[in-house]
Motif scaffolding. Sequence first.
Motif, PDB file in Angstrom:
ATOM      1  N   LYS A   1      -5.808   4.111   4.078  1.00 41.03           N
ATOM      2  CA  LYS A   1      -5.228   5.045   3.100  1.00 41.03           C
ATOM      3  C   LYS A   1      -5.276   6.491   3.568  1.00 41.03           C
ATOM      4  O   LYS A   1      -5.401   7.416   2.784  1.00 41.03           O
ATOM      5  CB  LYS A   1      -5.924   4.891   1.741  1.00 41.03           C
TER       6      LYS A   1
ATOM      7  N   LYS B   1       0.827  -1.209   0.000  1.00 39.02           N
ATOM      8  CA  LYS B   1       0.000   0.000   0.000  1.00 39.02           C
ATOM      9  C   LYS B   1       0.861   1.259   0.000  1.00 39.02           C
ATOM     10  O   LYS B   1       0.511   2.266  -0.617  1.00 39.02           O
ATOM     11  CB  LYS B   1      -0.940  -0.007   1.213  1.00 39.02           C
TER      12      LYS B   1
ATOM     13  N   ASN C   1      -3.884   1.115   6.065  1.00 41.29           N
ATOM     14  CA  ASN C   1      -4.938   0.297   5.447  1.00 41.29           C
ATOM     15  C   ASN C   1      -6.139   1.140   5.035  1.00 41.29           C
ATOM     16  O   ASN C   1      -6.812   0.847   4.041  1.00 41.29           O
ATOM     17  CB  ASN C   1      -5.378  -0.818   6.396  1.00 41.29           C
TER      18      ASN C   1
ATOM     19  N   PHE D   1      -2.866   8.440   4.482  1.00 42.33           N
ATOM     20  CA  PHE D   1      -1.416   8.585   4.506  1.00 42.33           C
ATOM     21  C   PHE D   1      -0.955   9.891   5.154  1.00 42.33           C
ATOM     22  O   PHE D   1       0.126   9.954   5.738  1.00 42.33           O
ATOM     23  CB  PHE D   1      -0.859   8.472   3.083  1.00 42.33           C
TER      24      PHE D   1
END
Length: 204
Positions: A150, A56, A148, A152
């Motif tokens: 996303k 990811k 997980n 970030f």
Amino acid sequence: MNRLKARIMFRYFSFTLLILMFLLAFLDGYSQKKVEFETAVVEDSVPIVSRDFVKKLFPDEKVNWFFEKNEADSSFEAKLKANKRRYSIEFSFNGVFKDAEVLIALKEVPKYVIDTIRGKLNESFSKVEFKKIQRQYISQGDVMKIVNEKRFNDVKKEVEVNYEIIIFGESTDKQAYYEYLFDGEGMFIKAQELEDSNHDNFFY
């Protein structure tokens, strides 16, 4: 065929692990230095949660996986290059994120931080050569959940920044490689002399 290949690789990994554990148990009684063994492993031997986490973060980069064993514990480590940077991401044996490190240049460390670090090193050594500097991100929260999901941009809120530095230090009676860990302000956390057998793994 794939099942046969996986079985062979599992047996190879298990055999390698037994050898590493034996060597560390033997050496632990004879050395106070940091003794660490590292061996390349196939991706299938790494917990899938760790593989997914790295995928990811770095979906397009080639990842090399390693198994590491020292006198304290064992772990898996992903090593890769992205955006002209070298990264290493460490997980527990069960696949939980421990820390991420990125190789940086000395000039990338803030001046007040490196001045504080030099002050500490000068207490022990007459001459110091910086061999490797990594900015280290230690998990302070559920980093894996954030990645997980996303999110970030929230990762930095969940980590603590340290600096892991390898030096070659000279004192009046000794010359050796050492690994030092400092916090984000340059304050000393811990240090350990490195065993010569680690030399091949010092710089990545």
